[in-house]
Structure formats: structure tokens, C-alpha cells
Scaffold this motif. Structure first.
Motif, mmCIF file in Angstrom:
data_model
loop_
_atom_site.group_PDB
_atom_site.id
_atom_site.type_symbol
_atom_site.label_atom_id
_atom_site.label_comp_id
_atom_site.label_asym_id
_atom_site.label_seq_id
_atom_site.Cartn_x
_atom_site.Cartn_y
_atom_site.Cartn_z
ATOM 1 N N ALA A 385 44.483 65.033 69.625
ATOM 2 C CA ALA A 385 44.726 64.793 68.205
ATOM 3 C C ALA A 385 44.444 66.053 67.409
ATOM 4 N N GLY A 386 44.926 66.085 66.175
ATOM 5 C CA GLY A 386 44.670 67.220 65.295
ATOM 6 C C GLY A 386 45.755 67.349 64.254
ATOM 7 N N ARG A 387 45.480 68.162 63.245
ATOM 8 C CA ARG A 387 46.440 68.385 62.181
ATOM 9 C C ARG A 387 47.671 69.097 62.715
ATOM 10 N N ASN A 388 48.769 69.023 61.960
ATOM 11 C CA ASN A 388 49.967 69.775 62.318
ATOM 12 C C ASN A 388 49.626 71.261 62.423
ATOM 13 N N GLY A 389 50.081 71.896 63.518
ATOM 14 C CA GLY A 389 49.837 73.316 63.702
ATOM 15 C C GLY A 389 48.518 73.647 64.363
ATOM 16 N N SER A 390 47.775 72.638 64.814
ATOM 17 C CA SER A 390 46.464 72.914 65.415
ATOM 18 C C SER A 390 46.546 73.288 66.881
ATOM 19 N N GLY A 391 47.728 73.242 67.486
ATOM 20 C CA GLY A 391 47.872 73.719 68.858
ATOM 21 C C GLY A 391 47.923 72.638 69.915
ATOM 22 N N LYS A 392 48.308 71.425 69.565
ATOM 23 C CA LYS A 392 48.325 70.329 70.545
ATOM 24 C C LYS A 392 49.373 70.555 71.628
ATOM 25 N N SER A 393 50.595 70.914 71.210
ATOM 26 C CA SER A 393 51.642 71.180 72.192
ATOM 27 C C SER A 393 51.290 72.383 73.053
ATOM 28 N N THR A 394 50.648 73.391 72.433
ATOM 29 C CA THR A 394 50.238 74.576 73.178
ATOM 30 C C THR A 394 49.220 74.213 74.250
ATOM 31 N N LEU A 395 48.295 73.329 73.946
ATOM 32 C CA LEU A 395 47.307 72.914 74.933
ATOM 33 C C LEU A 395 47.978 72.222 76.110
ATOM 34 N N LEU A 396 48.971 71.368 75.842
ATOM 35 C CA LEU A 396 49.685 70.726 76.950
ATOM 36 C C LEU A 396 50.367 71.761 77.834
ATOM 37 N N ARG A 397 51.006 72.761 77.216
ATOM 38 C CA ARG A 397 51.664 73.789 78.024
ATOM 39 C C ARG A 397 50.653 74.593 78.825
ATOM 40 N N THR A 398 49.474 74.827 78.243
ATOM 41 C CA THR A 398 48.419 75.526 78.967
ATOM 42 C C THR A 398 48.011 74.738 80.209
ATOM 43 N N ALA A 565 55.279 79.302 66.339
ATOM 44 C CA ALA A 565 56.584 78.710 66.084
ATOM 45 C C ALA A 565 56.937 77.627 67.056
ATOM 46 N N SER A 566 56.412 77.708 68.252
ATOM 47 C CA SER A 566 56.847 76.763 69.283
ATOM 48 C C SER A 566 56.029 75.498 69.327
ATOM 49 N N ASP A 567 54.985 75.402 68.540
ATOM 50 C CA ASP A 567 54.159 74.203 68.552
ATOM 51 C C ASP A 567 54.657 73.250 67.478
ATOM 52 N N HIS A 568 55.327 72.164 67.874
ATOM 53 C CA HIS A 568 55.945 71.255 66.907
ATOM 54 C C HIS A 568 55.120 70.005 66.698
ATOM 55 N N SER A 569 53.833 70.094 66.839
ATOM 56 C CA SER A 569 53.018 68.938 66.525
ATOM 57 C C SER A 569 51.794 69.344 65.744
#
Length: 569
Positions: A385-398, A565-569
Motif C-alpha cells: 500500500a501507499g500513496r500514488n508515486g510511492s514505488g509500489k509497482s517498482t517494488l514488485l519489479r524488484t 515514469a514507469s510506476d503507475h500506482s
């Protein structure tokens, strides 16, 4: 008192240039208030929105809308070079103001500006109101997260002062605070502005005054028609459930009537064969003159033919009623799938995350032990969870790009205040990103078979049937599938792969899919026995899939000129 504005649709039909029907006989009127539009993927919801905005002309019927109609599109209508000012819809006005400052005195330039000389200041004030202080008007939208871009587009709707508003899946990618802003905006519109919301979001649809459903005009029709009913989604579902119960009762009655007519026809045929045998035996015994016996035989045949025709007609009519009763059912089937190979041992470590040591929390913001060092065990369901732009999608890719069990330091992405490194994770991993890519010319069966080459075609077809891809549908090319079907194929490819995933990562899985597909997803996840990590703002969906714990990410500190730019959540 000013006259209320309305959106009016009268006997609308739309046929594509290739002759395929899309919409048929659609009639509805929408006054001020919030109106939900629902339907399966591919039913024509976005096409209906294009008719209302004038992007498409109907083949038949009439569309009447107010003069100024604003729309929030699913894709926001942006490209990589779109600026925030363009997304707000004020770029031309700003350019005209700059032109006047350089000495342009053309009438057209002043007409473009109108009374909006202070549009830049008003736009910046609205961006501040939306919590987007660091978003400059000349910033590229591609540098924003998906949720931030949606919030910018909503600010544009405020600035437009439209007489009618259409929102196509407006809650996609929105975090909790942004959803609250959206609902507040819709509350402002409710009193004066007809607002159509195309959505599958249950919370949003339960704020609506009416629900319109697009569904096939008949079971064998490619065209959708529209039913328009008062009440919110919960009230619509109650009415739909009651109608379905009536339809089920009619089906049982039709099945009984058809079986009865069929029994009577068979009984009549049996009696006729018995009478014919008796007649032949009587003729062999010469108990009556030949002429008399022939007359009796002819009369008997005529009578039998009339009886057969009558019974056949009654059976045919009963069968027609049975087909009609079957067609009246909603045909919402459930998913059943057995995935024992996805199970993980109870208590075993499936995922271990460590906050990177050189990152510091905000002043006064103390991180707990669990937030610094996260250990996920067994078949836990974890929400990021987290605000928009906090890196949620990035964490999944990591997590995806970590190379199996650690300990080691996998690739991490810069730009967040708090970035986790993956210390350990179980394998195999299944990952469903927001943007699904499938080879368009491959069939459903091709896609799944490529992920499980050792399985027989019959086994894959059996599993796909349990996921509601039945009969010849498994041979349909991806390019012919609806959005919801492509989503189901992508997840089927993961769940039916060999080896089967024991860790499943889902990034906003309910975005852009209809309610039937969300139900399908919940059913499919019931069969998954491994560890699930999901990014989602869809609270109703999260309640249905069981969330055992939540990892909260802090908002990223974005500069006005940059971002992830690539994190859309």
C-alpha cells in the motif's frame, strides 16, 4: 431558476463499417446526478462514451447532449510528449496569453483567451488543492505516476466547468486520498451536472442514482443494448438477483413442460406402432373385407398423422420456450481449478525484504522493526500500500528481478525515499503487471501451452474450461478477445505454467476489467495455495481475497522535473 440540462439517447444503434453491430436500440435520459454504466469488457461502454462526446456518429437514432461535455478517458488521451497543461486542457489558452505578451493583437488570440487571463493561477491553485504542489504546468505527464496523472485530469475537469461529464474508469490507480478527492468532486457535480461513470468500482457505483447495464441484445447477438434502472449498484444487484430467480423458475417450468411433451410424443408413437401391429395381424386373419380394412387403415394413418403433427408442434413449442428460458439467464458461471503444485510449506520463508540502510525517514517519522525488515512466510496474502508515486509497482519489479533465494543484493530502483532490497524469495514467481502483453496472433491455447509445454492438449483444454474458456474459444486469437478475456488468458498462463508459481505478484489487477472478470479473478485466486503479493486500491476486491498483512510505503519525494515514469500506482 436555470433549466436543467440532460443527456438524451433515443433508439441509438451503431454498426461498424465491416457490418458488425455494436449497439442497438439504446434509449435513456440522464439528468443532473451521478449515473453508473456497467457491462462486460467489449460490451461497448467506451464506444457509448465516444457517441456522447461526438467522436462517433450513431448509425441510427439521436444523441442530445449539452454544449460542453468533458470526458476523463481510461488512457487519458496522452502521449509521451503530453504536458500537464495539455492534460488540463489549458495549453492553448496559455499559448495565447504568451502570444499577447509578445505583441499579438489578433482577434482569434483574444477569443481563445476569453475571460481566462488568470487560468495559470487558477490551475496551480487547483493542483495545490489536489495535493500536487510539485507538478508544474510544463511537466511531462509521462513523468507522473498513473494515479497522479488521473488526479491532474480531474483538476482539468474542475477547470472546464462542463455542462456534462463522462468518467471512464476514474478510480483506476487512485490511492485512498485521491479517491476521497474524486468523491468530493462528484458530490459537487451531483446537484447540477449529468455525470456518467463507466466503472466496475463497487464503492463508486454505490454512490450512483441510477445504473445502466450494457449486455448482449440476445445470446446470439454481437450487439449490446442498454437497461436503465433507478438505484445504486447494491439495489441493482438485488433486482438482478430477483429477476434471475424468476428466470431460474421459468427455466425449471420450461424443462418440465418440454419433458412432458416429449414423453407424450414417445407414448403416442409407441401406441401407434402397437396399433399398426394389431392392424396387420387383423388383416392377416381376414376378419373384414379387404376394402373395409383398407379404409380403416387409411383412416387410422390420417388420424395418427394428425396426432403426430399436433404432438410434434407442442413439443417444438415447448422446446422454443425452453430455449427462451435458457437465454434469459445471466449465465454467470463460477471458476473451479485445482492447483496443488502452488502450495508452500507452512512457516517457510517465501519473501524477505530489507529497507536499504542509507535511507532515512522523515523528521519525526519512526519506522518499526517490521517495516525495516519484512519476512513473509507460508501462503500469506500481502498487500503493498501507499500513496500514488510511492514505488509500489517498482517494488514488485524488484521482487521479480531478484534472482532466486538469497542472500544477495538484487537490482533496486533509485528515486524513492524508502527502497527495499530483496534478501530472499521463493521460486518460481508469477508476475501480472498492469500492462499485459500477449502475442496477438497466438490462440488462447497457444499462450498457455507455451508456458506448460509438457502438458497434453486435452489437459490444458480441461483446465481452460474450468477457467471458462470452453469449446472452440480456446482457439480464438488473442487479438479477437475482449480486454477481460485477455486478462484471464494472461493469468491462466501464469497459474497453469510448469513449474507452477509459488509466489504470485499482481499489480492493480482489477484496473480496466469488468465486474464479471473481478469475480473470475477471485475464484481463480481461491485455487492458488502459494504466497500472494498484491498492489491494489480496490478495497472491495481486497476484502474478498483475504489480506493477512499490509506493507505501507511512504510517498516518494519527487522533483518538479522528474519522477518515476514507469510506476503507475
Amino acid at each position: 431558476m436555470p433549466t436543467q440540462v440532460h443527456i438524451s439517447l433515443t433508439r441509438i444503434g451503431l454498426t461498424w463499417p465491416n457490418g458488425a453491430e455494436c449497439l442497438t436500440d439504446i434509449t435513456a435520459t440522464y439528468g443532473p446526478g451521478l449515473h453508473g454504466v456497467i457491462g462486460s469488457n467489449g460490451s461497448g461502454k467506451s464506444t457509448l462514451a465516444r457517441l456522447l462526446t461526438g467522436d462517433l456518429e450513431p448509425s441510427t437514432g439521436f444523441v442530445r447532449v449539452p454544449g460542453r461535455v468533458s470526458i476523463l478517458r481510461q488512457d487519458l488521451g496522452i502521449s509521451s510528449s503530453t504536458s500537464v497543461a495539455e492534460l488540463l486542457g489549458i495549453a492553448q489558452i496559455l499559448q495565447a496569453i504568451d502570444a499577447v505578451a509578445r505583441g499579438d493583437v489578433a482577434v482569434e488570440t483574444f477569443e481563445t483567451i476569453g475571460s481566462d487571463w488568470d487560468i495559470a493561477e487558477r490551475a496551480e491553485a487547483e493542483l495545490h488543492r489536489a495535493g500536487l504542489d510539485d507538478v508544474a504546468l510544463d511537466r511531462l505527464v509521462s513523468t507522473l505516476s498513473g494515479g497522479q496523472a488521473v488526479r491532474v485530469a480531474l483538476v482539468g475537469l474542475r477547470l472546464a466547468h462542463a455542462e456534462a461529464v463522462i468518467l471512464d474508469e476514474p478510480t483506476n490507480n487512485l490511492d485512498g486520498p485521491a479517491r476521497a478527492q474524486l468523491f468530493s468532486f462528484l458530490e459537487e457535480l451531483r446537484q447540477t451536472t449529468p455525470t456518467l461513470v463507466i466503472s466496475h468500482d463497487r464503492e463508486l457505483l454505490n454512490h450512483c442514482a441510477t445504473i445502466s447495464e450494457l449486455r448482449p441484445a440476445s445470446p446470439h447477438s454481437s450487439a449490446s443494448t442498454l437497461t436503465h434502472t433507478p438505484g445504486n449498484l447494491s439495489e441493482w444487484e438485488e433486482a438482478a438477483a430477483a429477476a434471475e430467480a424468476v428466470a431460474q423458475r421459468h427455466l425449471r417450468e420450461a424443462e418440465a413442460a418440454f419433458a412432458r411433451e416429449k414423453r407424450e410424443r414417445i407414448a403416442q408413437q409407441t401406441k401407434q406402432l402397437r396399433d399398426e401391429r394389431r392392424g396387420r395381424k387383423f388383416q392377416e386373419n381376414h376378419r373384414k373385407p379387404p376394402i373395409a380394412m383398407n379404409n380403416d387403415k387409411m383412416a387410422s394413418q390420417i388420424s395418427a398423422a394428425k396426432t403426430r403433427a399436433t404432438l410434434a408442434a407442442r413439443e417444438q413449442a415447448a422446446h422454443a420456450q425452453l430455449v427462451e428460458a435458457e437465454d434469459s439467464l445471466r449465465n454467470d458461471a463460477s471458476v473451479y481449478l485445482d492447483l496443488p503444485d502452488t502450495a508452500v510449506g507452512h512457516g517457510s520463508t517465501t519473501l524477505e525484504l530489507q529497507l536499504i540502510e542509507d535511507q532515512q525517514p522523515h523528521d519525526g517519522d519512526v519506522l518499526g522493526t517490521e517495516e525495516r525488515h519484512v519476512i513473509v512466510t507460508g501462503s500469506e496474502h500481502v498487500r503493498i500500500a501507499g500513496r500514488n508515486g510511492s514505488g509500489k509497482s517498482t517494488l514488485l519489479r524488484t521482487i521479480v528481478e531478484a534472482h532466486g533465494p538469497g542472500p544477495h543484493l538484487p537490482t533496486v530502483y533509485p528515486g524513492m525515499e524508502r527502497t527495499y532490497q530483496v534478501v530472499r524469495r521463493i521460486t518460481p514467481v508469477g508476475y501480472l503487471p498492469q500492462n499485459i502483453e500477449l502475442e496477438p496472433h497466438h490462440t488462447v491455447l497457444d499462450v498457455v501451452a507455451a508456458a506448460n509445454p509438457g502438458a497434453t492438449e486435452q489437459r490444458l483444454r480441461d483446465d481452460l474450461a474450468r477457467l471458462l474458456f470452453r469449446r472452440d474459444r480456446v482457439f480464438a486469437p488473442v487479438q479477437e478477445l475482449s480486454g477481460g478475456e485477455r486478462f484471464r488468458v494472461a493469468l491462466a498462463r501464469i497459474l497453469l505454467s510448469a513449474p507452477a508459481p509459488k509466489l504470485l505478484l499482481l499489480d492493480e489487477p482489477t484496473n480496466n476489467v469488468d465486474m464479471a472478470t473481478v469475480d473470475w479473478l477471485v475464484g481463480a485466486l481461491d485455487s492458488f495455495h502459494g504466497c500472494l503479493v498484491v498492489v491494489s486500491h480496490d478495497e472491495a476486491f481486497l476484502e474478498r481475497i483475504r489480506v493477512d498483512r499490509t506493507i505501507e510505503l511512504s510517498p516518494a519525494d519527487r522533483s518538479p522535473s522528474g519522477g518515476e515514469a514507469s510506476d503507475h500506482s
